[in-house]
Design an enzyme around this catalytic site. Sequence first.
Site, mmCIF file in Angstrom:
data_model
loop_
_atom_site.group_PDB
_atom_site.id
_atom_site.type_symbol
_atom_site.label_atom_id
_atom_site.label_comp_id
_atom_site.label_asym_id
_atom_site.label_seq_id
_atom_site.Cartn_x
_atom_site.Cartn_y
_atom_site.Cartn_z
ATOM 1 C CG ASP A 131 -0.281 -0.010 2.556
ATOM 2 O OD1 ASP A 131 0.965 -0.117 2.613
ATOM 3 O OD2 ASP A 131 -1.002 0.064 3.572
ATOM 4 C CD GLU A 132 5.690 1.116 2.830
ATOM 5 O OE1 GLU A 132 6.598 1.946 2.666
ATOM 6 O OE2 GLU A 132 5.845 0.052 3.449
#
Length: 349
Positions: A131-132
């Site tokens: 998700d970064e």
Amino acid sequence: MKLLVTGGAGFIGSAVVRRAIAQGHEVVNLDALTYAACLDNVASVVDHPGYAFEQADIRDRAALDRVFDAHRPDAVMHLAAESHVDRSIDGPGTFIDTNVMGTFHLLEAARAYWTGAGRPEAFRFHHISTDEVYGSLPADPRTRFTEDTAYDPRSPYSASKAGSDHLVRAWHETYGLPVVLTNCSNNYGPYHFPEKLIPVVILNALAGKPLPIYGDGSNVRDWLYVEDHAEALLQVITRGTVGRSYAIGGENERTNLQLVQTLCAILDRKRPLPKGSYADLITFVTDRPGHDARYAIDPARIRDELGWRPSVTVEEGLERTVDWYLAHEPWWRALQHRQGVGQRLGVTA
């Protein structure tokens, strides 16, 4: 299915390998055995007739071609990656080389194999990401990452993973390679390499060392128990829609300070100090450059389409994780001499 799992001696990859074998799949574990890999992670399946290991680097196209030709997998689950943000700040080149160029070589090897096999419809290339790549969320709890969130990576690590995500989508659109993608929130649990926050806190506490928290500890992460993640990944590879991406979250948001305080309370019960609390060891240190404020995932798509949702709360998962580290001292002791472990990284910027 016969699964080719890259990075299967790492933290998340080994959880996938163990769970896949338990579910009756065959697994070919391809790993370069770099600093964060450990074959002890898959010791429980090494003698299983459905398991095979290949030491190879995803940047080595000739080795990849040999592995595809020798094992003829039904699907690829691509987890091999450099993954520590702090290390990416100190040495970004390795992250670009492995995560971008390595994914390129793996895509090309998979495409050649798939084409040579007559482009079977059942073949899948599953790219596992983070998700970064979406950047940082505001504090508003109503905001969460979804599969449609625009990319906004802010570290060399997340930028390299964003690049690999784009390559996988391009190979699907341009060449028709049947791909699925997943982006997950922060994982934790057994076999977590001892340079990430949770194992650092546990092991530093046991050694009576300071428990470092970046900045003021207000950064928020969505914590996903690694066994839940492994199950989600196997659901996606077996039942996900080609060309589709799935966001996998733990639905367990905590600030870093809250997380560390919870770990201290668990350790106070399970391994009490002669005097005081482990929380007395909490030490706030200079924040790392570009530290994202908040991550949180809305897992509605994978829940609605595949019926998956996390089964472990963060409190339950942290209890299990502490129990595992207390019971597996030989495992983590053997890793503490590896380069960078126990040192503050990511300060060169």
